[in-house]
Design a protein around this motif. Structure first.
Motif, PDB file in Angstrom:
ATOM      1  N   ASP A   1      52.470  48.455  53.196  1.00  0.00           N
ATOM      2  CA  ASP A   1      52.878  47.047  53.112  1.00  0.00           C
ATOM      3  C   ASP A   1      51.680  46.112  53.184  1.00  0.00           C
ATOM      4  O   ASP A   1      51.644  45.072  52.509  1.00  0.00           O
ATOM      5  N   HIS A   2      50.681  46.483  53.983  1.00  0.00           N
ATOM      6  CA  HIS A   2      49.481  45.659  54.050  1.00  0.00           C
ATOM      7  C   HIS A   2      48.748  45.676  52.707  1.00  0.00           C
ATOM      8  O   HIS A   2      48.317  44.622  52.208  1.00  0.00           O
ATOM      9  N   ALA A   3      48.590  46.856  52.142  1.00  0.00           N
ATOM     10  CA  ALA A   3      47.893  46.973  50.863  1.00  0.00           C
ATOM     11  C   ALA A   3      48.622  46.193  49.771  1.00  0.00           C
ATOM     12  O   ALA A   3      47.995  45.547  48.920  1.00  0.00           O
ATOM     13  N   LYS A   4      49.962  46.263  49.788  1.00  0.00           N
ATOM     14  CA  LYS A   4      50.750  45.553  48.762  1.00  0.00           C
ATOM     15  C   LYS A   4      50.567  44.044  48.885  1.00  0.00           C
ATOM     16  O   LYS A   4      50.413  43.330  47.877  1.00  0.00           O
ATOM     17  N   THR A   5      50.546  43.528  50.109  1.00  0.00           N
ATOM     18  CA  THR A   5      50.346  42.092  50.316  1.00  0.00           C
ATOM     19  C   THR A   5      48.997  41.646  49.773  1.00  0.00           C
ATOM     20  O   THR A   5      48.883  40.609  49.103  1.00  0.00           O
ATOM     21  N   ILE A   6      47.959  42.434  50.053  1.00  0.00           N
ATOM     22  CA  ILE A   6      46.612  42.076  49.585  1.00  0.00           C
ATOM     23  C   ILE A   6      46.524  42.169  48.073  1.00  0.00           C
ATOM     24  O   ILE A   6      45.943  41.295  47.407  1.00  0.00           O
ATOM     25  N   GLN A   7      47.137  43.211  47.490  1.00  0.00           N
ATOM     26  CA  GLN A   7      47.099  43.338  46.036  1.00  0.00           C
ATOM     27  C   GLN A   7      47.815  42.168  45.359  1.00  0.00           C
ATOM     28  O   GLN A   7      47.349  41.647  44.335  1.00  0.00           O
ATOM     29  N   ASP A   8      48.949  41.754  45.930  1.00  0.00           N
ATOM     30  CA  ASP A   8      49.667  40.601  45.364  1.00  0.00           C
ATOM     31  C   ASP A   8      48.777  39.364  45.354  1.00  0.00           C
ATOM     32  O   ASP A   8      48.770  38.598  44.376  1.00  0.00           O
ATOM     33  N   GLN A   9      48.015  39.140  46.440  1.00  0.00           N
ATOM     34  CA  GLN A   9      47.139  37.968  46.500  1.00  0.00           C
ATOM     35  C   GLN A   9      46.035  38.065  45.453  1.00  0.00           C
ATOM     36  O   GLN A   9      45.722  37.078  44.772  1.00  0.00           O
ATOM     37  N   LEU A  10      45.425  39.249  45.325  1.00  0.00           N
ATOM     38  CA  LEU A  10      44.362  39.400  44.341  1.00  0.00           C
ATOM     39  C   LEU A  10      44.883  39.212  42.920  1.00  0.00           C
ATOM     40  O   LEU A  10      44.187  38.648  42.063  1.00  0.00           O
ATOM     41  N   GLU A  11      46.085  39.669  42.659  1.00  0.00           N
ATOM     42  CA  GLU A  11      46.669  39.458  41.330  1.00  0.00           C
ATOM     43  C   GLU A  11      46.924  37.981  41.076  1.00  0.00           C
ATOM     44  O   GLU A  11      46.758  37.496  39.955  1.00  0.00           O
ATOM     45  N   GLN A  12      47.331  37.246  42.112  1.00  0.00           N
ATOM     46  CA  GLN A  12      47.473  35.794  41.965  1.00  0.00           C
ATOM     47  C   GLN A  12      46.127  35.144  41.656  1.00  0.00           C
ATOM     48  O   GLN A  12      46.053  34.171  40.903  1.00  0.00           O
ATOM     49  N   ASP A  13      45.070  35.697  42.242  1.00  0.00           N
ATOM     50  CA  ASP A  13      43.724  35.174  41.969  1.00  0.00           C
ATOM     51  C   ASP A  13      43.270  35.493  40.547  1.00  0.00           C
ATOM     52  O   ASP A  13      42.311  34.879  40.054  1.00  0.00           O
ATOM     53  N   GLY A  14      43.908  36.482  39.893  1.00  0.00           N
ATOM     54  CA  GLY A  14      43.551  36.830  38.524  1.00  0.00           C
ATOM     55  C   GLY A  14      42.931  38.196  38.351  1.00  0.00           C
ATOM     56  O   GLY A  14      42.562  38.583  37.235  1.00  0.00           O
ATOM     57  N   VAL A  15      42.788  38.968  39.450  1.00  0.00           N
ATOM     58  CA  VAL A  15      42.198  40.305  39.361  1.00  0.00           C
ATOM     59  C   VAL A  15      43.168  41.241  38.630  1.00  0.00           C
ATOM     60  O   VAL A  15      44.377  41.256  38.906  1.00  0.00           O
ATOM     61  N   GLU A  16      42.646  42.049  37.700  1.00  0.00           N
ATOM     62  CA  GLU A  16      43.443  43.034  36.976  1.00  0.00           C
ATOM     63  C   GLU A  16      43.245  44.406  37.627  1.00  0.00           C
ATOM     64  O   GLU A  16      42.121  44.774  37.986  1.00  0.00           O
ATOM     65  N   PHE A  17      44.333  45.156  37.778  1.00  0.00           N
ATOM     66  CA  PHE A  17      44.263  46.486  38.389  1.00  0.00           C
ATOM     67  C   PHE A  17      44.678  47.557  37.390  1.00  0.00           C
ATOM     68  O   PHE A  17      45.683  47.420  36.687  1.00  0.00           O
TER      69      PHE A  17
END
Length: 506
Positions: free
Chosen positions: A420-436
């Motif tokens: 859940d922690h990793a998912k929260t951080i990934q969601d924020q980075l995706e909002q910033d524009g980071v592509e995974f």
């Protein structure tokens, strides 16, 4: 004194302390050049290059340094305890007016440059035509970076010059502190209470703490005092994160700023990023605090004997560095780790080109050890590894305006953290524009395309194989920067740990 003429006791005390220390240093200089130092015998033992306590008292009295023998004894004890100028040959006695042997303590220092007649500095190796001025406009700064003339750099220091650049005033100050060129190791005489191998945070704290309670300590460091934390980890990374957070605040939170009564004319589009200035600030901050981890401070202020070189064990109570054998009662191995490269065709070769000093544009294939050497902003950064280092740098660079793609194999970021922690951080980075792209099955290869981008970076073709809907798909990414953050390995190879009886996983 205060403005009303009253005595400022605190300031005057500090002045008195400084004056007393300066006077003691002058006495130390006369003492060292005046006492007779030679090999001396006691019973069946020979003690190298030492002087006799009673002879030293005679010298101070006859030369007017002390008015009587009692005062000379007190002066000698101050030189021994406050300046750590000398010690008893077996460390069993304080300074006394007696037939006791003492030798001067050599903790290491920078050699004298025969040309300048002053101590060596890294600036001695700069090509006079190298530019140390920086601006954010125009073409890439890469062709005009100040670089050392490697022909004259000591073989013991070449590896350092290839990992820290540009050699502007900030990095010159840093290197003079954490890896002074022309360093002259002390001459090992007696057995050490403690030898510390590795001058990172753990090694420095261990050495300083032990020396602080009276132990005789040798500190061995082959690369940078301060280790990753000062040079390519905590300090530079948090400085970059700070700049990225400021950029995100003014560019991404316009509504929150407006609610607080703050308006930026032109909105987020009017905010510009001066990447060269951001990186210059990182170098300035790092250099500004580097004295605390410096060879000078540890030798002169903390009483540690510093050896700049690689330590290898020759037994369970001795280690060799730069041809000298150091005997010890205890040893601490605090050598940390180093970043590992992916077994990807072309990656190792381009990484080696990145760490090769020269005026030609370097391909930005980096680990954390060279990431903070950048001077021009990449257009597209690919980060290999979705761990802590990769995620931190990915978010920071995206917020500063670089397109960022993060690659991984496990289907998620931060694999050591809770889901859940990793998912929260990934969601924020995706909002910033980071592509995974987190389903990579193979890192196929990376090559130069031959194109030089507007920022002066060589363009690279980075090919991967991904698992998509049960099928293997090949993808090509055109990038101008690669950060490899796929893990670290312990720095223990080549230390001959077997000879010390230490078991380890290589």
């Amino acid at each position: 004194m205060t403005q009303n003429g009253q005595r400022n006791t605190k300031d005057d005390t500090l002045d008195d302390d400084n004056n007393n220390k300066d006077l003691l240093q002058q006495i130390a200089s006369s003492f060292r050049s005046g006492v007779e130092v030679k090999d001396r015998k006691y019973r069946l033992m020979t003690f190298k290059q030492c002087f006799i306590g009673s002879d030293a008292v005679d010298f101070m009295v006859s030369n007017g340094i002390a008015s009587n023998r009692e005062e000379a004894i007190k002066l000698g004890q101050s030189l021994m305890t406050e300046l750590s100028l000398f010690e008893h040959v077996t460390r069993d006695h304080p300074f006394a007016d007696d037939h006791l042997f003492y030798h001067f303590i050599d903790r290491g220092d920078v050699s004298i440059n025969p040309v300048t007649k002053e101590k060596f500095q890294w600036s001695d190796y700069l090509d006079p035509s190298s530019s140390t001025s920086y601006s954010s406009g125009g073409m890439s700064l890469q062709p005009t970076l100040p670089v050392p003339n490697m022909e004259y750099v000591s073989p013991n220091d070449v590896h350092v010059a290839s990992h820290i650049w540009p050699l502007d005033d900030h990095n010159l100050q840093l290197l003079d502190h954490v890896h002074p060129t022309g360093w002259k190791d002390p001459t090992s005489q007696n057995k050490y209470d403690l030898v510390v191998i590795g001058g990172g945070p753990a090694g420095l704290v261990t050495a300083a703490g032990a020396a602080g309670v009276g132990a005789r300590v040798a500190l061995i460091e082959a690369n940078f005092l301060g280790g990753d934390c000062l040079n390519m980890g905590c300090v530079p990374s948090k400085s970059l994160i700070h700049a990225a957070k400021l950029a995100h605040t003014v560019k991404g939170n316009q509504a929150a700023l407006a609610d607080a009564g703050i308006t930026i004319q032109g909105g987020a589009d009017s905010v510009s990023i001066d990447f060269a200035k951001i990186m210059e600030r990182i170098r300035r901050i790092r250099a500004g605090i580097s004295h605390h981890d410096s060879a000078e401070r540890f030798t002169k202020e903390l009483g540690v004997e510093v050896f700049m070189g690689r330590g290898t064990f020759v037994g369970n109570s001795s280690v060799m560095v730069n041809g000298q054998t150091l005997k010890f009662n205890k040893a601490v191995i605090a050598t940390g780790g180093y970043p590992s490269l992916l077994p990807m065709p072309g990656l190792k070769e381009l990484h080696q080109m990145n760490t090769n000093p020269g005026n030609k544009p370097r391909p930005y294939v980096m680990t954390n050890e060279t990431f903070f050497n950048m001077t021009e902003q990449p257009q597209h950064l690919v980060v290999c590894g979705p761990g802590v280092i990769g995620v931190e740098m990915a978010q920071s660079m995206q917020r500063l305006g670089t397109k960022v793609t993060v690659l991984g194999r496990s289907g998620r970021i931060l694999p050591k953290e809770d889901d859940d922690h990793a998912k929260t951080i990934q969601d924020q980075l995706e909002q910033d524009g980071v592509e995974f792209r987190l389903s990579v099955t193979e890192y196929v290869g990376v090559v130069l395309t031959g194109n030089i981008l507007d920022n002066g970076h060589p363009e690279m073709s980075f090919k991967i194989q991904e698992q998509t809907d049960g099928k293997k798909v090949y993808t090509e990414l055109l990038v101008d920067a690669v950060l490899v953050a796929t893990g670290r390995r312990p720095n223990v190879n080549g230390m001959e740990l077997e000879k010390a009886g230490v078991e380890y996983d290589g």
